[in-house]
Design a protein around this motif. Sequence first.
Motif, PDB file in Angstrom:
ATOM      1  N   THR A   1       0.874  -1.167   0.000  1.00 38.90           N
ATOM      2  CA  THR A   1       0.000   0.000   0.000  1.00 38.90           C
ATOM      3  C   THR A   1       0.913   1.218   0.000  1.00 38.90           C
ATOM      4  OG1 THR A   1      -1.902   1.043   1.056  1.00 38.90           O
ATOM      5  CG2 THR A   1      -0.228   0.105   2.517  1.00 38.90           C
ATOM      6  N   SER A   2       0.448   2.311  -0.554  1.00 42.88           N
ATOM      7  CA  SER A   2       1.344   3.458  -0.669  1.00 42.88           C
ATOM      8  C   SER A   2       0.790   4.680   0.047  1.00 42.88           C
ATOM      9  CB  SER A   2       1.591   3.795  -2.141  1.00 42.88           C
ATOM     10  OG  SER A   2       0.403   4.189  -2.778  1.00 42.88           O
ATOM     11  N   ILE A   3       1.704   5.583   0.333  1.00 45.22           N
ATOM     12  CA  ILE A   3       1.368   6.868   0.915  1.00 45.22           C
ATOM     13  C   ILE A   3       2.203   7.906   0.176  1.00 45.22           C
ATOM     14  CG2 ILE A   3       3.075   6.661   2.766  1.00 45.22           C
ATOM     15  CD1 ILE A   3       1.008   8.104   4.551  1.00 45.22           C
ATOM     16  N   PHE A   4       1.558   9.008  -0.237  1.00 46.98           N
ATOM     17  CA  PHE A   4       2.292  10.069  -0.913  1.00 46.98           C
ATOM     18  C   PHE A   4       3.162  10.809   0.101  1.00 46.98           C
ATOM     19  CE2 PHE A   4      -1.440   9.877  -3.847  1.00 46.98           C
ATOM     20  CZ  PHE A   4      -0.733   9.468  -4.965  1.00 46.98           C
ATOM     21  N   VAL A   5       4.388  11.118  -0.288  1.00 46.43           N
ATOM     22  CA  VAL A   5       5.304  11.873   0.570  1.00 46.43           C
ATOM     23  C   VAL A   5       5.964  12.977  -0.239  1.00 46.43           C
ATOM     24  CG1 VAL A   5       5.734   9.947   2.151  1.00 46.43           C
ATOM     25  CG2 VAL A   5       7.253  10.277   0.195  1.00 46.43           C
ATOM     26  N   GLN A   6       6.261  14.082   0.437  1.00 47.66           N
ATOM     27  CA  GLN A   6       6.886  15.222  -0.222  1.00 47.66           C
ATOM     28  C   GLN A   6       8.374  15.002  -0.467  1.00 47.66           C
ATOM     29  OE1 GLN A   6       5.770  17.918   2.853  1.00 47.66           O
ATOM     30  NE2 GLN A   6       3.891  18.564   1.819  1.00 47.66           N
ATOM     31  N   ASP A   7       9.009  14.215   0.378  1.00 51.94           N
ATOM     32  CA  ASP A   7      10.457  13.998   0.304  1.00 51.94           C
ATOM     33  C   ASP A   7      10.734  12.562   0.761  1.00 51.94           C
ATOM     34  OD1 ASP A   7      13.172  13.757   1.424  1.00 51.94           O
ATOM     35  OD2 ASP A   7      13.332  15.920   1.125  1.00 51.94           O
ATOM     36  N   GLN A   8      11.220  11.734  -0.147  1.00 52.02           N
ATOM     37  CA  GLN A   8      11.414  10.322   0.192  1.00 52.02           C
ATOM     38  C   GLN A   8      12.450  10.115   1.284  1.00 52.02           C
ATOM     39  OE1 GLN A   8      11.966   8.680  -3.895  1.00 52.02           O
ATOM     40  NE2 GLN A   8      10.370   7.239  -3.250  1.00 52.02           N
ATOM     41  N   ASP A   9      13.551  10.868   1.260  1.00 54.50           N
ATOM     42  CA  ASP A   9      14.582  10.686   2.284  1.00 54.50           C
ATOM     43  C   ASP A   9      14.060  11.075   3.671  1.00 54.50           C
ATOM     44  OD1 ASP A   9      16.715   9.688   0.686  1.00 54.50           O
ATOM     45  OD2 ASP A   9      17.099  11.716  -0.046  1.00 54.50           O
ATOM     46  N   LYS A  10      13.363  12.201   3.732  1.00 56.33           N
ATOM     47  CA  LYS A  10      12.792  12.652   5.000  1.00 56.33           C
ATOM     48  C   LYS A  10      11.752  11.648   5.502  1.00 56.33           C
ATOM     49  CE  LYS A  10      10.517  16.663   7.062  1.00 56.33           C
ATOM     50  NZ  LYS A  10       9.977  18.005   6.819  1.00 56.33           N
ATOM     51  N   ALA A  11      10.939  11.135   4.587  1.00 57.38           N
ATOM     52  CA  ALA A  11       9.917  10.157   4.956  1.00 57.38           C
ATOM     53  C   ALA A  11      10.561   8.864   5.460  1.00 57.38           C
ATOM     54  CB  ALA A  11       9.003   9.863   3.774  1.00 57.38           C
ATOM     55  N   LEU A  12      11.599   8.404   4.766  1.00 58.74           N
ATOM     56  CA  LEU A  12      12.289   7.186   5.193  1.00 58.74           C
ATOM     57  C   LEU A  12      12.839   7.359   6.607  1.00 58.74           C
ATOM     58  CD1 LEU A  12      13.409   4.363   4.714  1.00 58.74           C
ATOM     59  CD2 LEU A  12      15.350   5.426   3.519  1.00 58.74           C
ATOM     60  N   GLU A  13      13.428   8.501   6.879  1.00 61.04           N
ATOM     61  CA  GLU A  13      13.961   8.767   8.219  1.00 61.04           C
ATOM     62  C   GLU A  13      12.839   8.779   9.259  1.00 61.04           C
ATOM     63  OE1 GLU A  13      16.092  12.415  10.638  1.00 61.04           O
ATOM     64  OE2 GLU A  13      16.440  12.261   8.485  1.00 61.04           O
ATOM     65  N   PHE A  14      11.743   9.476   8.973  1.00 60.30           N
ATOM     66  CA  PHE A  14      10.640   9.571   9.927  1.00 60.30           C
ATOM     67  C   PHE A  14      10.015   8.202  10.200  1.00 60.30           C
ATOM     68  CE2 PHE A  14       6.233  10.055  11.163  1.00 60.30           C
ATOM     69  CZ  PHE A  14       6.300  11.001  12.172  1.00 60.30           C
ATOM     70  N   TYR A  15       9.680   7.487   9.133  1.00 58.75           N
ATOM     71  CA  TYR A  15       8.972   6.220   9.292  1.00 58.75           C
ATOM     72  C   TYR A  15       9.851   5.129   9.905  1.00 58.75           C
ATOM     73  CZ  TYR A  15       4.729   7.881   7.104  1.00 58.75           C
ATOM     74  OH  TYR A  15       3.564   8.557   6.853  1.00 58.75           O
ATOM     75  N   SER A  16      11.157   5.211   9.711  1.00 62.00           N
ATOM     76  CA  SER A  16      12.029   4.202  10.316  1.00 62.00           C
ATOM     77  C   SER A  16      12.508   4.636  11.700  1.00 62.00           C
ATOM     78  CB  SER A  16      13.210   3.878   9.399  1.00 62.00           C
ATOM     79  OG  SER A  16      13.974   5.031   9.126  1.00 62.00           O
ATOM     80  N   GLU A  17      13.026   5.848  11.822  1.00 60.80           N
ATOM     81  CA  GLU A  17      13.591   6.279  13.103  1.00 60.80           C
ATOM     82  C   GLU A  17      12.546   6.670  14.147  1.00 60.80           C
ATOM     83  OE1 GLU A  17      16.780   9.072  12.562  1.00 60.80           O
ATOM     84  OE2 GLU A  17      17.690   7.845  10.998  1.00 60.80           O
ATOM     85  N   LYS A  18      11.488   7.336  13.736  1.00 61.41           N
ATOM     86  CA  LYS A  18      10.465   7.761  14.706  1.00 61.41           C
ATOM     87  C   LYS A  18       9.434   6.662  14.947  1.00 61.41           C
ATOM     88  CE  LYS A  18      11.713  12.245  14.802  1.00 61.41           C
ATOM     89  NZ  LYS A  18      12.201  12.973  15.917  1.00 61.41           N
ATOM     90  N   LEU A  19       8.921   6.070  13.850  1.00 63.67           N
ATOM     91  CA  LEU A  19       7.850   5.086  14.002  1.00 63.67           C
ATOM     92  C   LEU A  19       8.352   3.673  14.238  1.00 63.67           C
ATOM     93  CD1 LEU A  19       5.251   6.319  11.357  1.00 63.67           C
ATOM     94  CD2 LEU A  19       5.600   7.055  13.722  1.00 63.67           C
ATOM     95  N   GLY A  20       9.569   3.377  13.779  1.00 63.73           N
ATOM     96  CA  GLY A  20      10.143   2.058  14.033  1.00 63.73           C
ATOM     97  C   GLY A  20       9.932   1.029  12.937  1.00 63.73           C
ATOM     98  N   PHE A  21       9.445   1.460  11.760  1.00 68.74           N
ATOM     99  CA  PHE A  21       9.310   0.522  10.652  1.00 68.74           C
ATOM    100  C   PHE A  21      10.688   0.160  10.109  1.00 68.74           C
ATOM    101  CE2 PHE A  21       5.046   2.598  10.301  1.00 68.74           C
ATOM    102  CZ  PHE A  21       4.290   1.468  10.549  1.00 68.74           C
ATOM    103  N   ILE A  22      10.765  -0.963   9.437  1.00 63.69           N
ATOM    104  CA  ILE A  22      12.029  -1.465   8.892  1.00 63.69           C
ATOM    105  C   ILE A  22      12.019  -1.325   7.378  1.00 63.69           C
ATOM    106  CG2 ILE A  22      13.444  -3.531   8.588  1.00 63.69           C
ATOM    107  CD1 ILE A  22      12.317  -4.499  11.292  1.00 63.69           C
TER     108      ILE A  22
END
Length: 127
Positions: free
Chosen positions: A6-27
């Motif tokens: 499933t997808s989610i639109f993001v404004q910046d892939q690098d920023k999103a990768l950092e947020f979703y992995s470092e803040k939320l804990g996804f791998i």
Amino acid sequence: MKIVVTSIFVQDQDKALEFYSEKLGFIKKEDVPAGEFRWITLVSPEEQDGTELLLEPNDHPAAKEYQKKIVADGIPATMFGVADVRKEYERLLEKGVKFTMEPTVMGGVTIAVFDDTCGNLIQIVQK
């Protein structure tokens, strides 16, 4: 048939990768070039073979407009399940995540909503 990505639109892939992995804990599961962008997917640490979340660039004008309008109306782009909304709320607050709705009981569920810093509101839910 089952949902595999499933997808989610993001404004910046690098920023999103950092947020979703470092803040939320996804791998991070996939991160491969795809034209001028990348195919980046993440999975839950509890279900590493489960549904993947694709960080989709919002490069298309319709994607940008969609994202802007649902945020303006306070509509979350997606929902993630958690075992304990209040505990997750506290954990994310400590990591600097900004919430637009504190944990709230609605019928048989408890929800909270936060800003993912990438153009989306995300809802967490405990059933």
